[in-house]
Scaffold this active site. Structure first.
Site, PDB file in Angstrom:
ATOM      1  N   CYS A 101       0.827  -1.219   0.000  1.00 34.60           N
ATOM      2  CA  CYS A 101       0.000   0.000   0.000  1.00 34.60           C
ATOM      3  C   CYS A 101       0.855   1.259   0.000  1.00 34.60           C
ATOM      4  O   CYS A 101       0.355   2.349  -0.229  1.00 34.60           O
ATOM      5  CB  CYS A 101      -0.951   0.010   1.193  1.00 34.60           C
TER       6      CYS A 101
ATOM      7  N   CYS B 122      -3.017  -2.901   8.479  1.00 34.81           N
ATOM      8  CA  CYS B 122      -2.576  -1.570   8.922  1.00 34.81           C
ATOM      9  C   CYS B 122      -2.129  -1.620  10.379  1.00 34.81           C
ATOM     10  O   CYS B 122      -1.207  -0.912  10.777  1.00 34.81           O
ATOM     11  CB  CYS B 122      -3.701  -0.554   8.754  1.00 34.81           C
TER      12      CYS B 122
HETATM   13 FE1  FES Z   1      -1.642   0.682   4.159  1.00 28.70          FE
HETATM   14 FE2  FES Z   1      -3.584   0.980   5.866  1.00 28.70          FE
HETATM   15  S1  FES Z   1      -3.749   0.757   3.733  1.00 28.70           S
HETATM   16  S2  FES Z   1      -1.485   0.863   6.263  1.00 28.70           S
END
Ligand code: FES
Length: 144
Positions: free
Chosen positions: A33, A103
């Site tokens: 991400c 996360c």
């Molecule tokens: Fe990457 Fe939450 S989407 S830490």
């Protein structure tokens, strides 16, 4: 989709910032991400976490979990801080949606990385502490 507690910690995060001359600093990211989190720890001579601050370049859940994780480790011994898992942080927040569980791993691992840095600087061994990973995505694959 988020609990009130998550929203509260996202909108009003606790312990945002840096600690000058921190006892330990840990930075971890998630290559998937692209989010990055840094945790600063101020640890006293009795190995108690006097203060913790964070900077998170990431999503709302990452901000909420770093906020809660820092709240949970302040006042704890390094050994107790190590026990603050991503699951414990999620529970304290009343849960996270399944797609956001990763996360919370960022928060856990950033704390571990900061503890590792502290241990290294002071020539200590913290029992049960593993070397930090740069990319928590590797851990998710392990957990899956
Ligand atoms: Fe990457 Fe939450 S989407 S830490």
């Amino acid at each position: 989709m988020y609990t009130e507690k998550v929203m509260d910690h996202f909108m009003h995060p606790r312990n945002v910032g840096e600690i000058e001359n921190a006892s330990g600093v840990g930075t971890v990211g998630n290559a998937k991400c692209g989010d990055i989190m840094r945790i600063y720890l101020d640890i006293d001579e009795n190995q108690i976490v006097r203060d913790a601050k964070f900077k998170t370049f990431g999503c709302g859940a990452a901000i909420a979990t770093s906020s809660m994780a820092t709240e949970m480790i302040i006042g704890k011994s390094v050994q107790e801080a190590l026990q603050v898992t991503n699951k414990a942080v999620m529970e304290a927040l009343g849960g996270l949606p399944p797609v956001k569980v990763h996360c919370s791993l960022l928060a856990e691992q950033a704390v571990h990385a900061a503890l590792w840095d502290y241990a290294k600087k002071n020539g200590l061994v913290i029992e049960g502490l593993k070397p930090p990973v740069d990319d928590v995505d590797e851990l998710e694959d392990e957990e899956a």
